[in-house]
Design a protein around this motif. Structure first.
Motif, PDB file in Angstrom:
ATOM      1  N   ASP A  58      56.540  58.621  54.502  1.00 36.78           N
ATOM      2  CA  ASP A  58      56.618  57.240  55.019  1.00 36.78           C
ATOM      3  C   ASP A  58      55.400  56.399  54.638  1.00 36.78           C
ATOM      4  OD1 ASP A  58      58.997  57.885  56.094  1.00 36.78           O
ATOM      5  OD2 ASP A  58      58.268  58.105  58.170  1.00 36.78           O
ATOM      6  N   GLU A  59      54.187  57.005  54.718  1.00 35.66           N
ATOM      7  CA  GLU A  59      52.972  56.223  54.423  1.00 35.66           C
ATOM      8  C   GLU A  59      52.983  55.780  52.954  1.00 35.66           C
ATOM      9  OE1 GLU A  59      51.873  56.567  58.142  1.00 35.66           O
ATOM     10  OE2 GLU A  59      50.680  55.363  56.788  1.00 35.66           O
ATOM     11  N   ALA A  60      53.327  56.718  52.062  1.00 37.35           N
ATOM     12  CA  ALA A  60      53.337  56.399  50.628  1.00 37.35           C
ATOM     13  C   ALA A  60      54.390  55.326  50.334  1.00 37.35           C
ATOM     14  CB  ALA A  60      53.615  57.653  49.816  1.00 37.35           C
ATOM     15  N   ARG A  61      55.537  55.432  51.028  1.00 34.81           N
ATOM     16  CA  ARG A  61      56.597  54.440  50.825  1.00 34.81           C
ATOM     17  C   ARG A  61      56.112  53.071  51.313  1.00 34.81           C
ATOM     18  NH1 ARG A  61      61.416  56.365  49.770  1.00 34.81           N
ATOM     19  NH2 ARG A  61      61.116  58.263  50.967  1.00 34.81           N
ATOM     20  N   MET A  62      55.457  53.048  52.483  1.00 37.03           N
ATOM     21  CA  MET A  62      54.982  51.779  53.037  1.00 37.03           C
ATOM     22  C   MET A  62      53.930  51.154  52.112  1.00 37.03           C
ATOM     23  SD  MET A  62      52.982  51.011  56.630  1.00 37.03           S
ATOM     24  CE  MET A  62      51.401  51.753  56.250  1.00 37.03           C
ATOM     25  N   LEU A  63      53.034  52.001  51.588  1.00 31.91           N
ATOM     26  CA  LEU A  63      51.929  51.487  50.776  1.00 31.91           C
ATOM     27  C   LEU A  63      52.339  51.266  49.314  1.00 31.91           C
ATOM     28  CD1 LEU A  63      49.070  53.735  52.201  1.00 31.91           C
ATOM     29  CD2 LEU A  63      49.598  51.373  52.807  1.00 31.91           C
ATOM     30  N   GLY A  64      53.447  51.860  48.914  1.00 31.09           N
ATOM     31  CA  GLY A  64      53.887  51.714  47.516  1.00 31.09           C
ATOM     32  C   GLY A  64      52.922  52.375  46.541  1.00 31.09           C
ATOM     33  N   ALA A  65      52.235  53.404  47.012  1.00 31.88           N
ATOM     34  CA  ALA A  65      51.240  54.094  46.175  1.00 31.88           C
ATOM     35  C   ALA A  65      51.056  55.515  46.683  1.00 31.88           C
ATOM     36  CB  ALA A  65      49.909  53.343  46.220  1.00 31.88           C
ATOM     37  N   VAL A  66      50.665  56.394  45.768  1.00 34.46           N
ATOM     38  CA  VAL A  66      50.528  57.824  46.086  1.00 34.46           C
ATOM     39  C   VAL A  66      49.135  58.297  45.674  1.00 34.46           C
ATOM     40  CG1 VAL A  66      51.275  60.097  45.218  1.00 34.46           C
ATOM     41  CG2 VAL A  66      52.984  58.403  45.907  1.00 34.46           C
ATOM     42  N   ASN A  67      48.447  59.006  46.578  1.00 37.26           N
ATOM     43  CA  ASN A  67      47.168  59.607  46.153  1.00 37.26           C
ATOM     44  C   ASN A  67      47.175  61.129  46.285  1.00 37.26           C
ATOM     45  OD1 ASN A  67      46.789  60.042  48.905  1.00 37.26           O
ATOM     46  ND2 ASN A  67      44.618  59.556  48.820  1.00 37.26           N
ATOM     47  N   THR A  68      48.319  61.679  46.772  1.00 37.43           N
ATOM     48  CA  THR A  68      48.412  63.128  46.954  1.00 37.43           C
ATOM     49  C   THR A  68      49.827  63.579  46.612  1.00 37.43           C
ATOM     50  OG1 THR A  68      46.861  62.960  48.805  1.00 37.43           O
ATOM     51  CG2 THR A  68      48.133  65.004  48.657  1.00 37.43           C
ATOM     52  N   VAL A  69      49.929  64.618  45.795  1.00 37.41           N
ATOM     53  CA  VAL A  69      51.234  65.182  45.461  1.00 37.41           C
ATOM     54  C   VAL A  69      51.262  66.632  45.944  1.00 37.41           C
ATOM     55  CG1 VAL A  69      52.778  65.867  43.579  1.00 37.41           C
ATOM     56  CG2 VAL A  69      51.535  63.696  43.442  1.00 37.41           C
ATOM     57  N   VAL A  70      52.352  66.987  46.625  1.00 29.25           N
ATOM     58  CA  VAL A  70      52.543  68.371  47.061  1.00 29.25           C
ATOM     59  C   VAL A  70      53.713  68.955  46.270  1.00 29.25           C
ATOM     60  CG1 VAL A  70      53.091  69.893  49.011  1.00 29.25           C
ATOM     61  CG2 VAL A  70      51.742  67.814  49.393  1.00 29.25           C
ATOM     62  N   ASN A  71      53.503  70.118  45.653  1.00 24.16           N
ATOM     63  CA  ASN A  71      54.570  70.824  44.945  1.00 24.16           C
ATOM     64  C   ASN A  71      55.247  71.759  45.942  1.00 24.16           C
ATOM     65  OD1 ASN A  71      56.218  72.326  43.314  1.00 24.16           O
ATOM     66  ND2 ASN A  71      54.676  72.746  41.752  1.00 24.16           N
ATOM     67  N   GLN A  72      56.420  71.278  46.461  1.00 25.52           N
ATOM     68  CA  GLN A  72      57.137  72.059  47.482  1.00 25.52           C
ATOM     69  C   GLN A  72      58.271  72.816  46.808  1.00 25.52           C
ATOM     70  OE1 GLN A  72      58.892  69.777  50.769  1.00 25.52           O
ATOM     71  NE2 GLN A  72      56.840  69.699  51.667  1.00 25.52           N
ATOM     72  N   TYR A 106      44.161  67.949  52.089  1.00 22.88           N
ATOM     73  CA  TYR A 106      43.985  69.403  52.266  1.00 22.88           C
ATOM     74  C   TYR A 106      45.011  69.939  53.262  1.00 22.88           C
ATOM     75  CZ  TYR A 106      41.111  73.694  52.753  1.00 22.88           C
ATOM     76  OH  TYR A 106      40.640  74.977  52.748  1.00 22.88           O
ATOM     77  N   LYS A 107      45.221  69.169  54.339  1.00 19.13           N
ATOM     78  CA  LYS A 107      46.199  69.601  55.354  1.00 19.13           C
ATOM     79  C   LYS A 107      47.617  69.604  54.772  1.00 19.13           C
ATOM     80  CE  LYS A 107      47.798  68.971  59.995  1.00 19.13           C
ATOM     81  NZ  LYS A 107      48.028  68.093  61.103  1.00 19.13           N
ATOM     82  N   HIS A 108      47.940  68.598  53.961  1.00 20.04           N
ATOM     83  CA  HIS A 108      49.274  68.596  53.335  1.00 20.04           C
ATOM     84  C   HIS A 108      49.468  69.852  52.468  1.00 20.04           C
ATOM     85  CE1 HIS A 108      50.619  64.782  54.795  1.00 20.04           C
ATOM     86  NE2 HIS A 108      49.674  64.088  54.194  1.00 20.04           N
ATOM     87  N   TRP A 109      48.394  70.304  51.844  1.00 20.27           N
ATOM     88  CA  TRP A 109      48.507  71.452  50.935  1.00 20.27           C
ATOM     89  C   TRP A 109      48.435  72.792  51.657  1.00 20.27           C
ATOM     90  CZ3 TRP A 109      44.277  68.802  47.584  1.00 20.27           C
ATOM     91  CH2 TRP A 109      44.876  67.827  46.765  1.00 20.27           C
ATOM     92  N   LEU A 110      47.473  72.909  52.579  1.00 17.40           N
ATOM     93  CA  LEU A 110      47.190  74.225  53.166  1.00 17.40           C
ATOM     94  C   LEU A 110      47.647  74.366  54.611  1.00 17.40           C
ATOM     95  CD1 LEU A 110      43.689  75.037  51.625  1.00 17.40           C
ATOM     96  CD2 LEU A 110      45.928  75.657  50.827  1.00 17.40           C
ATOM     97  N   GLY A 111      48.141  73.277  55.193  1.00 16.66           N
ATOM     98  CA  GLY A 111      48.726  73.380  56.528  1.00 16.66           C
ATOM     99  C   GLY A 111      47.755  73.180  57.674  1.00 16.66           C
ATOM    100  N   HIS A 112      46.467  73.052  57.390  1.00 18.47           N
ATOM    101  CA  HIS A 112      45.499  72.782  58.466  1.00 18.47           C
ATOM    102  C   HIS A 112      44.366  71.918  57.921  1.00 18.47           C
ATOM    103  CE1 HIS A 112      43.853  76.310  56.375  1.00 18.47           C
ATOM    104  NE2 HIS A 112      42.671  75.805  56.698  1.00 18.47           N
ATOM    105  N   LEU A 113      43.707  71.184  58.825  1.00 20.52           N
ATOM    106  CA  LEU A 113      42.551  70.383  58.401  1.00 20.52           C
ATOM    107  C   LEU A 113      41.371  71.306  58.121  1.00 20.52           C
ATOM    108  CD1 LEU A 113      42.611  67.437  60.976  1.00 20.52           C
ATOM    109  CD2 LEU A 113      42.920  67.213  58.500  1.00 20.52           C
TER     110      LEU A 113
END
Ligand code: NDP
Length: 280
Positions: free
Chosen positions: A78-92, A254-261
């Motif tokens: 949602d944040e990336a959609r609202m901002l129209g920009a991406v600074n983090t990519v997660v390979n799920q 980091y949290k998006h990638w590893l699951g914790h801050l």
């Protein structure tokens, strides 16, 4: 299992992100690696395919790719959609999901460092309507500011951004002169332009004199203390530089990638030392 993360951008050689993420891997006793990928505009699409093909677990995205990368991703949060920009990519599991942690990184850094001085619903002036200015203005508007005004050298961009912010709170796109004359209105004044980015830059984004005594001045430039922030400090204002924003946006990635801050103790001093070494 050892994983590979990284950052893509152009230019990219001065990034602090590898130092920051490697510090946290070390602290968390994991053997992941964070690599710097120099990717030009015409290489972007193949670079993104490479993330999937090589099984890279995630990457940060910086100038000039934050908007251009979107068509090559599978989904956005949602944040990336609202901002129209991406600074983090997660390979799920082979699907690339885009996130944006810049705005929340700014907000968390402000709350963390100025908690007791920050009103519940601050009136905010954002100077600059580029990528960072947009992220900060929209996030402050969405998460509780009572007013977000924006001023920018190219005023049309400030007016356009204020229209998006109006979905959440009062917001005006104003000229620099209007901002300067009305500076007393604001609790938080943010420089999100690149004015001051060169250590020898004698320009400042806006004069400090008309602000109220309790105003918090934030300059998101993190390489050194800018002239503007130094002047604000000399005039007894509260100030915050851009390193905490860098740290918090990185921590949320980091949290998006590893699951914790990651634990945040020690990182500020570590990165300030790195910056000092670079300027020595
Ligand atoms: P953009 O190129 O997207 O935007 C640049 C902004 O600066 C625009 O508003 C532009 O105005 C303005 N500007 C540039 N030069 C001048 C000038 N001479 N006079 C007046 N305005 C000027 O860059 P970003 O938004 O990505 O980055 C802006 C700053 O924020 C940089 O210094 C960057 O280092 C810093 N930053 C810090 C982060 C952190 O984590 N601390 C994260 C991201 C960025 P116009 O629209 O008229 O061109």
């Amino acid at each position: 299992m050892k994983r590979l993360y990284g950052i893509i951008g152009d230019p990219i050689e001065h990034t602090l992100s590898p130092d920051m993420h490697q510090f946290w891997y070390h602290q968390d006793h994991v053997a992941h690696h964070y690599h710097v990928f120099h990717v030009t505009k015409d290489q972007l699409e193949t670079a993104v395919q490479g993330i999937k093909a090589l099984g890279i677990s995630g990457c940060n995205v910086t100038i000039p790719h934050k908007v251009a990368i979107i068509p090559f991703l599978d989904d956005l949060d949602d944040e990336a959609r609202m901002l129209g920009a991406v600074n983090t990519v997660v390979n799920q599991n082979g699907k690339l999901i885009g996130y944006n942690t810049d705005g929340l990184g700014f907000l968390k850094s402000l709350e963390h460092h100025q908690k007791e001085h920050l009103p519940d619903h601050p009136k905010v002036l954002v100077i600059g309507a580029g990528g960072a200015g947009q992220a900060i203005a929209l996030t402050m508007a969405k998460y509780g500011a009572s007013c977000v005004d924006i001023t920018n050298r190219t005023i049309e961009k400030a007016v356009k951004l204020s229209r998006s912010c109006q979905a959440f709170c009062e917001s005006n796109g104003i000229s620099l002169t209007e901002a300067e004359n009305g500076l007393e209105k604001y609790d938080v004044i943010v420089n999100a332009t690149s004015i001051g980015l060169s250590e020898h830059d004698s320009l400042i984004p806006i004069p400090i004199e008309n602000s109220k005594s309790s105003a918090i001045f934030v300059d998101i430039i993190y390489n050194f203390e800018t002239k503007w922030l130094r002047l604000a400090k000399q005039q007894g204002k509260r100030t915050l530089d851009g390193l905490p924003m860098l740290i918090f946006q990185g921590a949320i990635s980091y949290k998006h990638w590893l699951g914790h801050l990651p634990k945040l103790n020690g990182i500020d001093a570590f990165l300030r030392n790195k910056l000092e070494e670079r300027h020595a």
